[in-house]
Write an enzyme that holds these catalytic residues in place. Structure first.
Site, PDB file in Angstrom:
ATOM      1  N   PHE A   1       0.853  -1.181   0.000  1.00 26.51           N
ATOM      2  CA  PHE A   1       0.000   0.000   0.000  1.00 26.51           C
ATOM      3  C   PHE A   1       0.895   1.239   0.000  1.00 26.51           C
ATOM      4  CE2 PHE A   1      -2.892   3.088   1.953  1.00 26.51           C
ATOM      5  CZ  PHE A   1      -4.042   2.857   1.214  1.00 26.51           C
TER       6      PHE A   1
ATOM      7  N   ASP B   1       2.309  -5.931   8.045  1.00 21.00           N
ATOM      8  CA  ASP B   1       1.120  -5.088   8.056  1.00 21.00           C
ATOM      9  C   ASP B   1      -0.079  -6.000   7.827  1.00 21.00           C
ATOM     10  OD1 ASP B   1      -1.015  -3.386   7.442  1.00 21.00           O
ATOM     11  OD2 ASP B   1       0.317  -1.844   6.639  1.00 21.00           O
TER      12      ASP B   1
ATOM     13  N   TYR C   1     -10.757  -0.409  10.770  1.00 17.15           N
ATOM     14  CA  TYR C   1     -12.003   0.031  10.107  1.00 17.15           C
ATOM     15  C   TYR C   1     -12.343  -0.849   8.916  1.00 17.15           C
ATOM     16  CZ  TYR C   1      -8.232   2.486   7.683  1.00 17.15           C
ATOM     17  OH  TYR C   1      -7.047   2.778   7.049  1.00 17.15           O
ATOM     18  N   LYS C   2     -11.464  -1.799   8.568  1.00 16.16           N
ATOM     19  CA  LYS C   2     -11.735  -2.687   7.419  1.00 16.16           C
ATOM     20  C   LYS C   2     -12.541  -3.886   7.930  1.00 16.16           C
ATOM     21  CE  LYS C   2      -7.881  -0.800   4.831  1.00 16.16           C
ATOM     22  NZ  LYS C   2      -6.430  -0.747   4.677  1.00 16.16           N
TER      23      LYS C   2
ATOM     24  N   ARG D   1     -12.521  -4.348  -7.117  1.00 17.08           N
ATOM     25  CA  ARG D   1     -12.271  -5.190  -5.933  1.00 17.08           C
ATOM     26  C   ARG D   1     -13.575  -5.579  -5.250  1.00 17.08           C
ATOM     27  NH1 ARG D   1      -8.381  -2.545  -1.534  1.00 17.08           N
ATOM     28  NH2 ARG D   1     -10.190  -1.169  -1.334  1.00 17.08           N
TER      29      ARG D   1
HETATM   30  C1  LIG Z   1      -5.842   0.641   4.547  1.00 18.73           C
HETATM   31  C2  LIG Z   1      -4.349   0.646   4.606  1.00 18.73           C
HETATM   32  C3  LIG Z   1      -3.635   1.755   5.105  1.00 18.73           C
HETATM   33  C4  LIG Z   1      -4.334   3.017   5.522  1.00 18.73           C
HETATM   34  O1  LIG Z   1      -3.604   3.736   6.475  1.00 18.73           O
HETATM   35  P1  LIG Z   1      -4.319   4.824   7.389  1.00 18.73           P
HETATM   36  O2  LIG Z   1      -3.228   5.552   8.022  1.00 18.73           O
HETATM   37  O3  LIG Z   1      -5.206   4.086   8.348  1.00 18.73           O
HETATM   38  O4  LIG Z   1      -5.150   5.694   6.498  1.00 18.73           O
HETATM   39  C5  LIG Z   1      -2.257   1.656   5.195  1.00 18.73           C
HETATM   40  N1  LIG Z   1      -1.601   0.543   4.804  1.00 18.73           N
HETATM   41  C6  LIG Z   1      -2.253  -0.546   4.315  1.00 18.73           C
HETATM   42  C7  LIG Z   1      -1.494  -1.753   3.915  1.00 18.73           C
HETATM   43  C8  LIG Z   1      -3.643  -0.503   4.182  1.00 18.73           C
HETATM   44  O5  LIG Z   1      -4.282  -1.551   3.670  1.00 18.73           O
END
Ligand SMILES: *Cc1c(COP(=O)(O)O)cnc(C)c1O
Length: 395
Positions: free
Chosen positions: A111, A182, A207-208, A354
């Site tokens: 990400f 992560d 939140y996911k 997705r």
């Molecule tokens: C959803 C996601 C994020 C989002 O980060 P926030 O700081 O919570 O906005 C970061 N890294 C990964 C791998 C994600 O899937």
């Protein structure tokens, strides 16, 4: 209790929600819990709430609930901030454990925020640090004795491809690297065994798949035998040993408490804590099996009926997380048209549609209906309409 518990979620009439991998739906018990926090705690107790309502203990208490889901011991996880901040903290701590090495290894499917945070951290460090990103399939072979920290997201947000946590962690350790996982797309989606994996750090958001609500705080795990060595980069007052001594200099707090930064988001944590009640009796193996079954029905249905969509996710169950992605040239417009018909997935540039599978509130009937809708939109070109071609800020 059955795994499927649709009645526990607020799902708007007529909606099939296949985006729990991005923002989980609201558990029905959350509004009352949040309202109670606001009216019975904040309004009534005011500043005394920090002690009388145990707000100050909340990040650790909720962290312990997450720990149970992730196979981590009590006291090894703490909540706060957002995932990007937790990436920064974990990465800095990892580098400090291997100060003779200067390479952070990640993959180019990670990400972007994780990679951006690594870049930002490197800019703050002395010269010589490097973020090395390789294709996901080359990660294992790129781990060597130059690498200080291997930082990977277990499940790729775009493709759903899953890394093998166990073998990569073992490889990292065999080369003397620190391992950071992560778990943004793992927590609440598949079995995680942090203690068993022996990784040094893990981070993730809530939140996911965990349905904590937009802006819900992130978590960070530090392997308990290492925590006393960590000097946090983000040395905020609530990670101090004695915040209310107001000392002039920072001293790290006890164990995992030192990974706190500032005032906890008490209202968000109240929402998350209530949402986590839904998980108390979930068997993660059973959840995973069902998620794979739903994903398989979806893949088979879409492939049989929409040959213009190309499966981007791994076909092999073991190599996939809890989402399925299809590539389609007009993916953005197609997704808008599918959403307009009540099936909510999302789009990721350049061409990825997705769909997330969440067995607590999605069943086979939903998946079959979703396939019908996608079939209709694709084969009747329902996406080819000006309303669906205009791109919103959040996709
Ligand atoms: C959803 C996601 C994020 C989002 O980060 P926030 O700081 O919570 O906005 C970061 N890294 C990964 C791998 C994600 O899937």
């Amino acid at each position: 209790m059955d795994l499927l518990r649709k009645e526990k979620f607020h799902l708007p009439e007529g909606v099939i929600y296949l985006d729990g991998n991005s923002l989980g739906p609201m558990p029905k018990d959350v509004p009352l819990a949040v309202n109670s926090m606001i009216e019975n705690e904040w309004a009534t107790h005011l500043i005394k709430g920090w002690n009388e309502c145990a707000w100050m203990d909340q990040p650790k208490r909720v962290g312990n609930k997450i720990a149970k889901l992730l196979g981590a011991p009590d006291g090894s996880i703490i909540m706060g901030d957002t995932l990007s901040i937790k990436v920064f903290q974990a990465l800095d701590a990892a580098l400090s454990l291997r100060s003779d090495r200067k390479v952070i290894l990640s993959d180019n499917g990670n990400f972007p925020s994780d990679l951006y945070m690594a870049e930002g951290l490197i800019r703050l460090k002395s010269a010589g640090y490097e973020l090395r990103t390789v294709p996901p399939e080359d990660v294992a072979n790129s781990i060597n004795a130059d690498v200080a920290a291997v930082m990977l997201t277990e499940v790729d947000y775009r493709t759903g491809r899953r890394h093998d946590v166990q073998s990569i962690t073992e490889k990292a350790h065999s080369e003397g690297c620190v391992m950071i996982w992560d778990l943004a797309h793992s927590a609440g989606a598949l079995e995680v065994n942090l203690e068993g994996s022996n990784c040094e750090f893990a981070i993730g958001c809530t939140y996911k798949y965990l349905n904590g609500g937009p802006g819900a705080p992130a978590f960070i795990y530090v392997r308990p035998d290492l925590i006393e060595q960590i000097q946090p980069a983000l040395s905020g007052w609530l990670g101090h040993h004695s915040p209310f001594a107001f000392e002039l200099s920072y001293r790290p707090g006890e164990a995992i408490e030192r990974m706190r930064v500032g005032t906890p988001p008490v209202i968000q944590l109240a929402a998350l804590e209530k949402a986590l009640d839904l998980w108390s009796d979930v068997d993660m193996q059973e959840l995973r099996d069902m998620s794979l079954k739903l994903s398989r029905i979806f893949i088979e249905g879409v492939e049989a009926r929409c040959p213009s969509l190309e499966l981007i996710s791994p076909r092999n169950n073991h190599e996939r997380g809890s989402q399925v992605s299809f590539g389609f040239e007009n993916g953005y417009a197609a997704m808008q048209a599918i959403i307009a018909r009540g099936v909510i997935g999302d789009f990721r540039a350049p061409n990825v549609m997705r769909f997330g599978f969440t067995p607590l509130y999605i069943d086979e009937t939903d998946v079959k209906k979703a396939v019908d809708t996608i079939d209709d939109v694709i084969n009747n070109r329902l996406w080819d309409h000006p309303n669906f071609l205009r791109q919103n800020r959040v996709t």
